[in-house]
Design a protein around this motif. Structure first.
Motif, PDB file in Angstrom:
ATOM      1  N   ARG A  12      -0.800  -8.100  10.613  1.00  0.00           N
ATOM      2  CA  ARG A  12       0.487  -7.721  10.015  1.00  0.00           C
ATOM      3  C   ARG A  12       1.658  -8.315  10.817  1.00  0.00           C
ATOM      4  NH1 ARG A  12       0.527  -3.824   6.097  1.00  0.00           N
ATOM      5  NH2 ARG A  12      -1.412  -2.663   5.760  1.00  0.00           N
ATOM      6  N   LYS A  72       0.838  -1.196   0.000  1.00  0.00           N
ATOM      7  CA  LYS A  72       0.000   0.000   0.000  1.00  0.00           C
ATOM      8  C   LYS A  72       0.877   1.252   0.000  1.00  0.00           C
ATOM      9  CE  LYS A  72      -3.584  -0.055   2.634  1.00  0.00           C
ATOM     10  NZ  LYS A  72      -4.477  -0.007   3.815  1.00  0.00           N
ATOM     11  N   SER A 115      -8.863  -4.080   4.271  1.00  0.00           N
ATOM     12  CA  SER A 115      -8.689  -2.986   5.220  1.00  0.00           C
ATOM     13  C   SER A 115      -9.958  -2.181   5.459  1.00  0.00           C
ATOM     14  CB  SER A 115      -7.575  -2.044   4.721  1.00  0.00           C
ATOM     15  OG  SER A 115      -7.894  -1.536   3.437  1.00  0.00           O
ATOM     16  N   CYS A 119      -3.215  -7.454   4.219  1.00  0.00           N
ATOM     17  CA  CYS A 119      -3.842  -6.269   4.799  1.00  0.00           C
ATOM     18  C   CYS A 119      -3.789  -5.073   3.851  1.00  0.00           C
ATOM     19  CB  CYS A 119      -3.172  -5.909   6.125  1.00  0.00           C
ATOM     20  SG  CYS A 119      -3.158  -7.248   7.329  1.00  0.00           S
ATOM     21  N   ASP A 120      -2.946  -5.137   2.828  1.00  0.00           N
ATOM     22  CA  ASP A 120      -2.848  -4.017   1.893  1.00  0.00           C
ATOM     23  C   ASP A 120      -4.001  -3.967   0.921  1.00  0.00           C
ATOM     24  OD1 ASP A 120      -0.486  -3.206   3.050  1.00  0.00           O
ATOM     25  OD2 ASP A 120       0.759  -4.405   1.699  1.00  0.00           O
ATOM     26  N   GLU A 180      -9.260  -1.943  12.897  1.00  0.00           N
ATOM     27  CA  GLU A 180      -7.876  -1.505  12.745  1.00  0.00           C
ATOM     28  C   GLU A 180      -6.908  -2.260  13.648  1.00  0.00           C
ATOM     29  OE1 GLU A 180     -10.435   0.394  13.105  1.00  0.00           O
ATOM     30  OE2 GLU A 180     -10.509   1.911  11.525  1.00  0.00           O
ATOM     31  N   ASN A 228      -7.307   3.143  -3.004  1.00  0.00           N
ATOM     32  CA  ASN A 228      -6.113   2.420  -2.573  1.00  0.00           C
ATOM     33  C   ASN A 228      -5.154   2.325  -3.749  1.00  0.00           C
ATOM     34  OD1 ASN A 228      -4.395   1.014  -0.888  1.00  0.00           O
ATOM     35  ND2 ASN A 228      -5.293  -0.977  -1.364  1.00  0.00           N
ATOM     36  N   VAL A 275      -6.168  -5.613  12.225  1.00  0.00           N
ATOM     37  CA  VAL A 275      -5.290  -5.497  11.057  1.00  0.00           C
ATOM     38  C   VAL A 275      -3.831  -5.435  11.498  1.00  0.00           C
ATOM     39  CG1 VAL A 275      -4.650  -3.999   9.131  1.00  0.00           C
ATOM     40  CG2 VAL A 275      -7.045  -4.443   9.609  1.00  0.00           C
ATOM     41  N   HIS A 318      -8.243   4.103   5.785  1.00  0.00           N
ATOM     42  CA  HIS A 318      -9.153   3.007   5.476  1.00  0.00           C
ATOM     43  C   HIS A 318      -9.630   2.381   6.766  1.00  0.00           C
ATOM     44  CE1 HIS A 318      -6.751   2.531   1.471  1.00  0.00           C
ATOM     45  NE2 HIS A 318      -7.594   3.544   1.431  1.00  0.00           N
TER      46      HIS A 318
END
Length: 924
Positions: free
Chosen positions: A207, A4, A195, A189-190, A200, A151, A203, A27
């Motif tokens: 990662r 991202k 997303s 997650c990108d 959040e 994105n 996420v 996002h």
């Protein structure tokens, strides 16, 4: 790998005050997105994004609104190095393309469209989105448009490539994942789809787990890597649920319903802590170093995907908060009344009591508290009762006071708010996970009449699983039915008088499987097909009567044939294998129940996937069961030829290919019948590429049959070398020419005695052998000239007849390399070869053969980049029957095996494109 690219919105032509363009910078489930101003009067809206650093762009993702939808979005990219100052007036954007968005009317404006555009690798620092037009609908009267998220996926531009141009990027391709064929992402997650709907904090955990998985794979800790993969999958499901909770909390805040917002906040915290504890996330992260326990199997991750803890409802959250609030108050009261008699046990209980909320999270899956059913509200309640909400008293024996009085009804703000539907959904899911039998609905009268026989044979519980709305119940029902059919042999061996007859069991199973094979869930359909195979291959043989087998096939075969035409590859492949398994049952084969349904004629309007599946299954049956003489079998020569002749006229090429293979199988058995159903084999018919290829294959089969007859007659007549010459003398001159051509390698002779265009490969091989023999003769002549002193040495070219006197063997090599008009050089590898073999060499032998294709019209070898221009040329025309195409002048060469090439290349009025012939004339 692509990741991202962070950016900031630096310009927007207009925006709504409540939905600014800065919402596009982040996002998440609670993002509002950008929305244009009401009645702005602008037909186009521009949004400019600036990347935080120069990047190489691979993909751009756009998430549209559900009803404020623009007609199209144009994409423009700009690049300016950091050393050069950039202002909006000095920026020059390159047009990348546009994305057209649907009006979303087919989903009733309840879903959002995600568009992912893959672009050639381009470097850039600014991205401009130009939104044009607006789709009109009943929810968009003010012609507004919106964009929920943007994105950008790519890679950071290396410092060495910042000052270079885009020329070196033109040859690059985006990184592709070999398993899926999609763009390879550094992290799942990108992706925008991930997303935007996962909370959040989850996420961030995913990662970190991805980094741990990469380290585990590099250090070959595969059990640890497997746990991490399962944990990430479960965390994504939990993150989507937390995202919905966060969205409900935002709605409550917007409506100023702060009581519901507080409950939502606590619900999110409780469920997140419960999930992290259940999945052992902190243990898997190994923040304090590697743990040996992660390399060992554990109960949570032993059975595949781990189960998530039940989500607490809002009432459970309220109970936990009430217990946590009342525990310190009661403990302090007891300490005031008896400060001297306080024992250590009371102190411990006072410390443990505030952990009532944590105790709720520690409950197992089977100990999920049932949400209480709230009775009707009391008519006589005190004014203070409405302030207490729906909290229950902990000790009902204690007397009520004004502070403890309450009403047993829902909180009014929740009852009338938009989050009430979401609350019911969460409570329903929790009740379903606590009691799986709760969602299994009872059969109504119509369903009971339909399933009367299966209920009598298998019981109502198994039949209710087949009619359940939960696909897990339907899978369990199919598994139980399969086990029942497998264990039926033991029950019959024991001689149970109350057991149902095999005919009733088969009929009942067919009734339930008829419903299961139509299921839209793939896992259920897969279980259903496996049960069908068990029914016909294990249970039916030797037990069920033929009439009952025919009834079962008539019930299941139409549904499986319809599934065999499904666009999904895994569905139609599974359906094909199931039908072929049914056809392999001995009782089905004896009654010819499957083949007649497959050998019906294929109409031109039949869907491509369905027609190809039917023909593929029919071809497989021919290979396994053979061609039958029984007219009811569906595998007779006439039935197969009728089906194949109808299939070769289908508009889809894959269908025609399978039909051709079926006709070839029939032609090996009855060639006269196949030729009778096709047009006559003449020059006019062979102009059609379809018939030309088909008749060429027929000619090859005829030659193979003749060779087999000749070889068979050798052994019958007692063939030996002394009478071999008499044996090889045919009766007529035409047969002699055909036999000689077949013995010399010409496999393309037709009824007129000419060689067809598809026999060019054998002809080229014959020319190669002649060239090798010429080289050997040259060496032999040179040896003879050295041994014979009286003979005058001469060197002759076996192709063009050129000769010279002398003993220098290199003269013939120089003649081949520069002057022989019968030879030429390959334009790619400079190999010297015959002109007649150039087309074959370019597509099969040359180093650059991957860059050449055979023209379907004129059979010449053409470079892939020039193929479209070649087909527009005048000389690209259909090849005549029995002729070959010259690659130098693009003219037809008649009778190529009877001196046609020699006449074309060496005569005075021959090939005008042969440069060597002109050079030979000048030399003479």
């Amino acid at each position: 790998m692509a990741k991202k690219i962070p950016f900031n919105v630096v310009f927007a032509s207009d925006e709504d005050a409540g939905f600014p363009a800065s919402e596009l910078n982040t996002h998440g489930p609670t993002v509002h997105g950008w929305r244009s101003a009401v009645d702005s009067g602008l037909s186009t809206h521009d949004i400019i994004l600036r990347f935080q650093q120069p990047a190489k762009i691979y993909r751009i993702q756009l998430l549209a609104h559900q009803y404020l939808i623009p007609e199209k979005v144009e994409l423009w990219l700009h690049y300016s190095p950091k050393s050069i100052p950039s202002t909006p007036s000095s920026q020059y954007f390159d047009f990348l393309g546009f994305v057209a968005l649907a009006d979303n009317a087919n989903t009733n404006y309840k879903s959002r469209e995600l568009q992912s555009v893959t672009v050639n690798p381009r470097r850039g620092t600014h991205l401009k989105l130009r939104l044009i037009g607006a789709h009109c609908n009943e929810f968009n009267d003010s012609q507004q448009i919106a964009l929920m998220a943007v994105n950008v996926l790519g890679e950071d531009l290396e410092s060495a490539a910042i000052n270079d141009g885009d020329e070196h990027l033109a040859s690059e391709t985006p990184p592709i994942d070999t398993a899926t064929g999609e763009l390879a992402l550094a992290s799942v997650c990108d992706d925008l789809l991930f997303s935007m709907y996962v909370e959040e904090s989850i996420v961030q955990y995913i990662r970190e787990l991805e980094q741990c998985k990469l380290k585990a794979v590099s250090s070959e800790r595969f059990e640890y890597a497997r746990k991490l993969k399962l944990c990430m999958t479960a965390l994504r499901t939990a993150g989507e649920r937390l995202g919905r909770y966060a969205l409900a909390k935002r709605q409550a805040v917007q409506q100023e319903d702060f009581s519901a917002a507080k409950l939502r906040k606590e619900q999110i915290e409780m469920y997140r802590a419960c999930v992290l504890k259940q999945l052992q996330v902190h243990k898997l992260l190994e923040t304090d170093g590697a743990l040996s326990q992660n390399d060992q199997s554990c109960e949570i991750y032993a059975g595949g995907k781990p189960s998530l803890p039940p989500a607490p409802s809002l009432q459970d959250v309220a109970h936990a908060l009430a217990e946590a609030a009342n525990s310190p108050k009661r403990t302090s009261t007891q300490l005031e009344k008896s400060p001297i008699d306080v024992s250590s046990h009371d102190v411990v209980s006072a410390v443990v009591a505030p952990a009532a909320a944590v105790h709720l999270l520690a409950k197992s899956h089977d100990e999920l508290p049932q949400s209480p059913r709230l009775p009707m509200a009391s008519r006589h309640s005190s004014p203070m009762s409405s302030r207490q909400g729906s909290l229950r008293r902990r000790n009902k024996s204690a007397p009520r006071n004004s502070y403890e009085d309450y009403e047993e009804r829902a909180i009014p703000t929740l009852r009338h708010s938009n989050t009430n539907e979401f609350l019911r959904e969460c409570q329903g899911n929790a009740l379903l996970e606590a009691d799986p039998n709760r969602s299994r609905s009872r059969l109504n009268d119509r369903e009971r009449r339909q399933a009367a026989l299966p209920i009598l044979v298998f019981g109502s519980e198994l039949v209710e699983q087949f009619y359940s709305r939960q696909f897990q119940d339907r899978e369990d029902g199919l598994l139980r039915l399969r086990n029942f059919l497998k264990e039926r042999e033991k029950v019959e061996a024991e001689g149970n008088e109350h057991a149902a007859s095999p005919n009733k069991v088969a009929r009942s199973a067919a009734l339930l499987l008829h419903r299961a094979v139509r299921d839209a869930v793939y896992s259920v359909f897969s279980q259903a097909t496996e049960t069908v195979r068990v029914l016909f291959l294990e249970y039916v043989p030797g037990r069920v009567s033929p009439n009952e087998v025919a009834r079962c096939v008539d019930r299941l075969l139409p549904e499986l044939l319809a599934k065999s035409g499904d666009p999904s590859a895994r569905l139609h492949t599974l359906a094909q294998h199931t039908i072929l398994s049914i056809a392999a049952c001995p009782q089905v084969t004896e009654q010819n129940l499957v083949a007649p349904a497959l050998s019906r004629s294929v109409g031109s309007g039949t869907h491509q996937r369905l027609a190809m599946s039917r023909l593929q299954m029919l071809e497989q049956l021919v290979h396994t069961q053979g061609i039958s003489s029984d007219k009811h079998s569906g595998l007779t020569c006439r039935a197969l030829s009728d089906c194949g002749c109808s299939g070769i006229h289908h508009p889809a090429e894959p269908v025609r290919k399978v039909a051709e293979r079926i006709l070839l199988l029939v032609y090996k058995v009855n060639p006269r019948l196949v030729r009778k159903q096709l047009p006559p084999d003449d020059d006019i018919t062979r102009r059609n590429l379809l018939y030309r290829q088909l008749f060429t294959e027929f000619d090859k089969l005829d030659l193979e049959r003749k060779q087999e007859l000749l070889e068979g007659s050798k052994y019958v007549d007692g063939y030996n070398p002394s009478n071999g010459a008499d044996f090889m003398q045919p009766s007529t001159s035409t047969d002699a020419s055909r036999i000689l051509k077949s013995m010399n390698g010409g496999a393309g002779a037709n009824d007129n005695g000419y060689v067809s265009c598809n026999g060019k490969q054998q002809y080229n091989e014959q020319l190669k052998r002649s060239m090798q023999s010429a080289t050997n003769s040259r060496k032999g002549s040179a040896t003879n000239s050295e041994s014979t002193e009286e003979a005058t040495p001469k060197i002759n070219c076996p192709f063009c007849g050129w000769c010279c006197s002398g003993s220098d063997a290199g003269q013939l090599d120089r003649h081949y390399w520069k002057a022989c008009p019968f030879l030429t050089k390959c334009p790619q590898c400079s190999q010297v070869l015959e002109v007649a073999a150039l087309n074959y060499h370019l597509t099969t032998e040359c180093e650059a053969k991957d860059s050449y294709v055979v023209c379907t019209r004129c059979t010449e070898s053409v470079h892939k980049q020039l193929y479209e221009l070649h087909q527009m040329e005048d000389f690209c025309r259909e090849l005549k029957t029995g002729a070959a195409r010259c690659p130098l002048c693009h003219d037809d060469v008649h009778l190529p095996l009877d001196g046609g090439w020699k006449l074309h290349l060496l005569s005075a009025g021959g090939c005008p494109g042969n440069i060597r012939k002109r050079n030979l004339k000048k030399a003479n």
